[in-house]
Design a protein around this motif. Structure first.
Motif, mmCIF file in Angstrom:
data_model
loop_
_atom_site.group_PDB
_atom_site.id
_atom_site.type_symbol
_atom_site.label_atom_id
_atom_site.label_comp_id
_atom_site.label_asym_id
_atom_site.label_seq_id
_atom_site.Cartn_x
_atom_site.Cartn_y
_atom_site.Cartn_z
ATOM 1 N N PHE A 64 0.186 -0.694 -0.168
ATOM 2 C CA PHE A 64 -0.081 0.504 0.077
ATOM 3 C C PHE A 64 0.924 1.250 0.115
ATOM 4 C CE2 PHE A 64 -2.128 3.727 2.006
ATOM 5 C CZ PHE A 64 -3.584 3.310 1.305
ATOM 6 N N LEU A 119 -3.017 -2.111 -5.514
ATOM 7 C CA LEU A 119 -2.787 -3.257 -4.633
ATOM 8 C C LEU A 119 -3.577 -4.026 -4.967
ATOM 9 C CD1 LEU A 119 -1.464 -3.458 -1.655
ATOM 10 C CD2 LEU A 119 -3.913 -2.984 -0.693
ATOM 11 N N LYS A 178 -8.973 -6.588 -0.798
ATOM 12 C CA LYS A 178 -8.412 -6.340 -0.260
ATOM 13 C C LYS A 178 -8.302 -5.103 0.726
ATOM 14 C CE LYS A 178 -7.594 -3.111 -3.935
ATOM 15 N NZ LYS A 178 -6.932 -2.587 -4.932
#
Length: 189
Positions: free
Chosen positions: A26, A34, A57
């Protein structure tokens, strides 16, 4: 007699590796870049391990935030002795973070994680309305507690979320006006 646990056993080492990998990626690439695949590769686990414990995520990032791995000191309120000023300064810091590319991603991940899981939503609410925020708000409201304080905290955080989602511009005067509206709008004790 203890019954055997059903379902997969969650390895704490794998969980921590996944959270560490998610935070590192991140920070390096931002939320939009990501991926669960990238997190799994960096953590040295299979994608199925991540999906066994988290739906997306966004859920992984939400857990990292809940554990203090991603926002760090930004979740702490200042303590200048003036609770209204402290609350406004905290809001300014949150909106400054939200205005950054990473802050946008974090906000999206938190909203998605809370929308996808009632438990995650409850955990995020409890974390956001943790003791320092509620104590500072109570002081600003002259010691109000109970349902009135809960309603004021919900109103303040709700206004923050609405403003963040709309990507409105803000300044210190706006944040102080928001705090004043919530604090002064509270019914008398």
């Amino acid at each position: 007699m203890t019954l055997p646990r059903s379902g997969p056993v969650r390895s704490e080492a794998a969980r921590l590796a996944i959270l560490d990998a998610a935070v590192a990626l991140f920070v390096e690439r931002g939320y939009d870049h990501l991926t669960v695949e990238g997190i799994a590769r960096r953590a040295g686990v299979g994608k199925q391990t991540i999906y066994r414990w988290w739906a997306s995520k966004g859920d992984v990032i939400a857990e990292a935030i809940l554990e203090g791995r991603l926002l760090g000191g930004r979740r702490e309120l200042p303590d200048t002795g003036d609770p209204r000023t402290d609350l406004a300064a905290w809001l300014i810091d949150l909106f400054t973070l939200r205005a950054s590319a990473d802050g946008e991603g974090m906000l999206r991940s938190l909203v998605a994680a809370a929308a996808g899981s009632a438990e995650t939503g409850r955990r995020l609410r409890a974390e956001i309305l943790a003791a320092p925020l509620v104590e500072s708000l109570s002081q600003a409201m002259g010691g109000v507690s109970g349902p009135r304080l809960d309603a004021a905290a919900d109103a303040l955080v709700g206004a923050v979320i609405l403003r963040a989602l709309s990507r409105e511009q803000f300044d210190a005067a706006d944040m102080l006006a928001l705090v004043d509206a919530v604090v002064d709008g509270a019914p008398p004790r």
